[in-house]
Design a protein around this motif. Sequence first.
Motif, PDB file in Angstrom:
ATOM      1  N   LYS A 250     -11.915  28.093  -2.349  1.00  0.00           N
ATOM      2  CA  LYS A 250     -10.552  28.630  -2.308  1.00  0.00           C
ATOM      3  C   LYS A 250      -9.862  28.483  -3.652  1.00  0.00           C
ATOM      4  CE  LYS A 250      -9.936  27.891   2.604  1.00  0.00           C
ATOM      5  NZ  LYS A 250      -9.392  27.011   3.637  1.00  0.00           N
ATOM      6  N   SER A 251     -10.088  27.367  -4.324  1.00  0.00           N
ATOM      7  CA  SER A 251      -9.452  27.149  -5.628  1.00  0.00           C
ATOM      8  C   SER A 251      -9.957  28.141  -6.672  1.00  0.00           C
ATOM      9  CB  SER A 251      -9.683  25.721  -6.112  1.00  0.00           C
ATOM     10  OG  SER A 251     -11.007  25.552  -6.581  1.00  0.00           O
TER      11      SER A 251
ATOM     12  N   TYR B 231     -11.692  32.409  -3.570  1.00  0.00           N
ATOM     13  CA  TYR B 231     -12.480  32.857  -2.419  1.00  0.00           C
ATOM     14  C   TYR B 231     -11.904  32.238  -1.142  1.00  0.00           C
ATOM     15  CZ  TYR B 231     -15.799  34.201  -6.032  1.00  0.00           C
ATOM     16  OH  TYR B 231     -16.392  34.764  -7.139  1.00  0.00           O
ATOM     17  N   PRO B 232     -10.763  32.732  -0.674  1.00  0.00           N
ATOM     18  CA  PRO B 232     -10.108  32.103   0.480  1.00  0.00           C
ATOM     19  C   PRO B 232     -10.830  32.317   1.805  1.00  0.00           C
ATOM     20  CG  PRO B 232      -8.920  34.072  -0.171  1.00  0.00           C
ATOM     21  CD  PRO B 232      -9.983  33.859  -1.209  1.00  0.00           C
ATOM     22  N   ASN B 233     -11.749  33.268   1.879  1.00  0.00           N
ATOM     23  CA  ASN B 233     -12.452  33.554   3.138  1.00  0.00           C
ATOM     24  C   ASN B 233     -13.860  32.974   3.153  1.00  0.00           C
ATOM     25  OD1 ASN B 233     -10.245  35.051   4.099  1.00  0.00           O
ATOM     26  ND2 ASN B 233     -10.917  36.825   2.924  1.00  0.00           N
ATOM     27  N   ALA B 234     -14.111  32.003   2.293  1.00  0.00           N
ATOM     28  CA  ALA B 234     -15.450  31.428   2.202  1.00  0.00           C
ATOM     29  C   ALA B 234     -15.830  30.700   3.487  1.00  0.00           C
ATOM     30  CB  ALA B 234     -15.523  30.467   1.015  1.00  0.00           C
ATOM     31  N   SER B 235     -17.125  30.669   3.728  1.00  0.00           N
ATOM     32  CA  SER B 235     -17.661  29.922   4.871  1.00  0.00           C
ATOM     33  C   SER B 235     -18.990  29.308   4.438  1.00  0.00           C
ATOM     34  CB  SER B 235     -17.856  30.840   6.080  1.00  0.00           C
ATOM     35  OG  SER B 235     -18.833  31.832   5.789  1.00  0.00           O
TER      36      SER B 235
ATOM     37  N   LEU C 293     -15.359  24.239   0.869  1.00  0.00           N
ATOM     38  CA  LEU C 293     -14.512  25.409   1.120  1.00  0.00           C
ATOM     39  C   LEU C 293     -13.245  25.342   0.266  1.00  0.00           C
ATOM     40  CD1 LEU C 293     -14.860  25.790   4.992  1.00  0.00           C
ATOM     41  CD2 LEU C 293     -16.024  27.082   3.184  1.00  0.00           C
ATOM     42  N   ASP C 294     -12.705  24.126   0.074  1.00  0.00           N
ATOM     43  CA  ASP C 294     -11.536  23.969  -0.803  1.00  0.00           C
ATOM     44  C   ASP C 294     -11.875  24.335  -2.245  1.00  0.00           C
ATOM     45  OD1 ASP C 294      -9.876  23.213   1.256  1.00  0.00           O
ATOM     46  OD2 ASP C 294     -10.093  21.056   0.878  1.00  0.00           O
TER      47      ASP C 294
ATOM     48  N   THR D 264     -19.183  33.561   0.152  1.00  0.00           N
ATOM     49  CA  THR D 264     -17.879  33.664  -0.504  1.00  0.00           C
ATOM     50  C   THR D 264     -16.892  34.537   0.255  1.00  0.00           C
ATOM     51  OG1 THR D 264     -18.567  35.529  -1.871  1.00  0.00           O
ATOM     52  CG2 THR D 264     -18.885  33.308  -2.781  1.00  0.00           C
TER      53      THR D 264
ATOM     54  N   LEU E 215      -5.596  36.347  -6.326  1.00  0.00           N
ATOM     55  CA  LEU E 215      -5.082  34.987  -6.208  1.00  0.00           C
ATOM     56  C   LEU E 215      -4.462  34.591  -7.531  1.00  0.00           C
ATOM     57  CD1 LEU E 215      -4.934  32.347  -4.513  1.00  0.00           C
ATOM     58  CD2 LEU E 215      -7.041  31.665  -5.622  1.00  0.00           C
TER      59      LEU E 215
ATOM     60  N   ARG F 138     -14.104  38.026  -3.296  1.00  0.00           N
ATOM     61  CA  ARG F 138     -13.038  37.435  -4.118  1.00  0.00           C
ATOM     62  C   ARG F 138     -11.777  38.265  -3.960  1.00  0.00           C
ATOM     63  NH1 ARG F 138     -13.516  36.030 -10.539  1.00  0.00           N
ATOM     64  NH2 ARG F 138     -12.202  34.211 -10.480  1.00  0.00           N
TER      65      ARG F 138
END
Length: 199
Positions: A113-114, A117-121, A109-110, A153, A159, A156
């Motif tokens: 996010k990098s 994709y901050p809402n990834a699961s 997930l990190d 994801t 960011l 996107r």
Amino acid sequence: MGGIRTVAQYQAQLRALLPSGPAWDPERVPELEEVLQGVAIELARLDARAADLLNEMDPAGVSELVPDWERVMNLPDPCLGTTPLFDDRRLAVRRRLLAVGSQAVGYYLDIAKSQGYPNASITEHEAPRMGRARFGSAHWGTWEAQFMWTLNTGGRLLLGRRYGASYWGERFGVNPGSALECLIHRSAPAHTKVHINYD
């Protein structure tokens, strides 16, 4: 280390180191202060550059020696393309030095996010049990399902320099997820199969 000395501090130190006598008296030889100041300026400059070098030895403060760090760490990362921005290169140096890898969900997930994709699961799949199959026995190819997982994801988002689905300056038509896919597939445990869901 006592910190960086200023020009005035170096000049005072040089003045204190002068031998005694009329030839070294600042009142009788006023040009002496100009010479001391010139030497003090250079010593202060060298002191500041030595402090800069100490900062360059730590990837958290690196800026001038990024190309040297990249050479040692086999960067730039091919997953991020051949011409990454300088800030991305510096960040890659820090990440490469500190990265330890993991099989934990949070690690992947990190990575997502990098890449914006901050809402990834992550969805972990389990092998369905067919009939009277015992654990570990393969029926109709279901054994592989327990080694599959999906990175969702979540879309996107804006960011940093990213806007919408691409970087500013990113070529039109380039898959914005190619770096994500490369990083995830390279980092995933070898015995697993990863699917990336962009919906």
